[in-house]
Design an enzyme around this catalytic site. Structure first.
Site, mmCIF file in Angstrom:
data_model
loop_
_atom_site.group_PDB
_atom_site.id
_atom_site.type_symbol
_atom_site.label_atom_id
_atom_site.label_comp_id
_atom_site.label_asym_id
_atom_site.label_seq_id
_atom_site.Cartn_x
_atom_site.Cartn_y
_atom_site.Cartn_z
ATOM 1 N N TYR A 129 -12.653 -1.525 -3.454
ATOM 2 C CA TYR A 129 -13.136 -1.706 -2.086
ATOM 3 C C TYR A 129 -14.664 -1.579 -1.981
ATOM 4 O O TYR A 129 -15.187 -1.278 -0.912
ATOM 5 C CB TYR A 129 -12.445 -0.710 -1.154
ATOM 6 C CG TYR A 129 -11.044 -1.130 -0.762
ATOM 7 C CD1 TYR A 129 -10.820 -2.309 -0.052
ATOM 8 C CD2 TYR A 129 -9.937 -0.357 -1.089
ATOM 9 C CE1 TYR A 129 -9.547 -2.704 0.320
ATOM 10 C CE2 TYR A 129 -8.650 -0.737 -0.718
ATOM 11 C CZ TYR A 129 -8.459 -1.913 -0.010
ATOM 12 O OH TYR A 129 -7.203 -2.301 0.374
ATOM 13 N N HIS A 160 -2.298 -5.347 1.432
ATOM 14 C CA HIS A 160 -3.604 -5.976 1.263
ATOM 15 C C HIS A 160 -3.391 -7.377 0.713
ATOM 16 O O HIS A 160 -2.468 -7.605 -0.077
ATOM 17 C CB HIS A 160 -4.457 -5.178 0.263
ATOM 18 C CG HIS A 160 -5.669 -5.928 -0.208
ATOM 19 N ND1 HIS A 160 -6.839 -5.951 0.513
ATOM 20 C CD2 HIS A 160 -5.869 -6.713 -1.295
ATOM 21 C CE1 HIS A 160 -7.717 -6.718 -0.126
ATOM 22 N NE2 HIS A 160 -7.162 -7.186 -1.225
ATOM 23 N N LYS A 185 0.820 -1.217 0.000
ATOM 24 C CA LYS A 185 0.000 0.000 0.000
ATOM 25 C C LYS A 185 0.852 1.265 0.000
ATOM 26 O O LYS A 185 2.069 1.217 0.272
ATOM 27 C CB LYS A 185 -0.937 -0.030 1.215
ATOM 28 C CG LYS A 185 -1.962 -1.170 1.158
ATOM 29 C CD LYS A 185 -2.951 -1.069 2.302
ATOM 30 C CE LYS A 185 -3.985 -2.173 2.225
ATOM 31 N NZ LYS A 185 -4.991 -2.068 3.310
ATOM 32 N N ASN A 202 -2.035 -0.046 6.811
ATOM 33 C CA ASN A 202 -1.520 -1.331 7.303
ATOM 34 C C ASN A 202 -0.619 -2.050 6.292
ATOM 35 O O ASN A 202 -0.524 -3.273 6.299
ATOM 36 C CB ASN A 202 -2.676 -2.222 7.786
ATOM 37 C CG ASN A 202 -3.668 -2.540 6.681
ATOM 38 O OD1 ASN A 202 -3.522 -2.071 5.560
ATOM 39 N ND2 ASN A 202 -4.661 -3.355 6.985
ATOM 40 N N GLU A 219 -9.737 -10.036 -7.865
ATOM 41 C CA GLU A 219 -8.743 -8.989 -7.592
ATOM 42 C C GLU A 219 -7.516 -9.102 -8.503
ATOM 43 O O GLU A 219 -6.939 -8.092 -8.892
ATOM 44 C CB GLU A 219 -8.348 -9.014 -6.121
ATOM 45 C CG GLU A 219 -9.500 -8.590 -5.212
ATOM 46 C CD GLU A 219 -9.140 -8.482 -3.746
ATOM 47 O OE1 GLU A 219 -9.961 -7.954 -2.985
ATOM 48 O OE2 GLU A 219 -8.035 -8.940 -3.355
HETATM 49 P P1 CMP Z 1 -7.411 -4.508 3.581
HETATM 50 O O1 CMP Z 1 -6.913 -5.868 3.906
HETATM 51 O O2 CMP Z 1 -6.900 -3.837 2.377
HETATM 52 O O3 CMP Z 1 -9.010 -4.544 3.534
HETATM 53 C C1 CMP Z 1 -9.807 -3.414 3.803
HETATM 54 C C2 CMP Z 1 -9.013 -2.277 4.368
HETATM 55 O O4 CMP Z 1 -9.770 -1.324 5.075
HETATM 56 C C3 CMP Z 1 -8.042 -2.798 5.436
HETATM 57 O O5 CMP Z 1 -7.036 -3.552 4.850
HETATM 58 C C4 CMP Z 1 -7.628 -1.501 6.092
HETATM 59 O O6 CMP Z 1 -6.701 -0.754 5.309
HETATM 60 C C5 CMP Z 1 -8.961 -0.764 6.104
HETATM 61 N N1 CMP Z 1 -9.679 -0.954 7.373
HETATM 62 C C6 CMP Z 1 -10.280 -2.070 7.806
HETATM 63 N N2 CMP Z 1 -10.872 -1.864 9.015
HETATM 64 C C7 CMP Z 1 -10.635 -0.578 9.330
HETATM 65 C C8 CMP Z 1 -10.976 0.246 10.431
HETATM 66 N N3 CMP Z 1 -11.699 -0.220 11.451
HETATM 67 N N4 CMP Z 1 -10.570 1.520 10.415
HETATM 68 C C9 CMP Z 1 -9.861 2.004 9.377
HETATM 69 N N5 CMP Z 1 -9.497 1.268 8.290
HETATM 70 C C10 CMP Z 1 -9.879 -0.003 8.276
#
Ligand code: CMP
Length: 142
Positions: free
Chosen positions: A48, A114, A8, A111, A125
């Site tokens: 998303y 993904h 990311k 984070n 995807e």
């Molecule tokens: P990802 O695995 O890409 O799938 C959805 C994304 O939404 C997740 O990683 C995070 O980047 C984001 N995400 C999921 N839960 C939360 C949350 N509670 N608050 C903020 N971002 C979130």
């Protein structure tokens, strides 16, 4: 079997793309396709779509369009489940020691990486970022 990973924008910005890719390769994943992408808002919204009703959706789209990200089609046996194990829990605070998110992620939203969450999602995807013809040429299989 193929799965999709996205390193990311937070991790690419921090210069961690190489380290994270090395971590994935050391865990047995082979890179079948890679593309550095700067997602448009429409692309991030579509990717998303499943999270559209969630309170974090707008912020997630803003974050995912904030800079380049590295999309990867990765191959190994049991790729979907194995990649999810290697990257760890969504929130780095909850991630197991030694996982990509524990090592490199900043927050639940930013984070670092993904990964597709099921075989069906992985197929969708991977196709979102890479045309099938390109993957066949590179030796990938579904
Ligand atoms: P990802 O695995 O890409 O799938 C959805 C994304 O939404 C997740 O990683 C995070 O980047 C984001 N995400 C999921 N839960 C939360 C949350 N509670 N608050 C903020 N971002 C979130």
């Amino acid at each position: 079997m193929l799965t999709l990973a996205i390193i990311k924008p937070d991790a690419v910005r921090a210069g961690l793309a190489g380290k994270i890719l090395a971590h994935l390769e050391a865990a047995g994943f082979a890179v079948r396709a890679a593309r550095l992408v700067k997602l448009s808002p429409a692309q991030a919204e579509a990717f998303y779509e499943v999270h559209r009703a969630r309170p974090f959706y707008r912020s997630l789209v803003t974050f995912m369009t904030s800079g380049p990200a590295l999309a990867l089609a990765l191959q190994r046996a049991d790729a979907v489940a194995q990649l999810r194990k290697v990257i760890g829990a969504t929130d780095p605070a909850d991630a197991e020691p030694g996982t990509v998110r524990k090592l490199y992620a900043e927050s639940k939203e930013q984070n670092a990486i993904h990964a597709s969450d099921s075989a069906e999602t992985a197929a969708r995807e991977v196709a979102f970022f890479f045309p099938e013809a390109e993957l066949r040429e590179l030796g990938g299989s579904r």
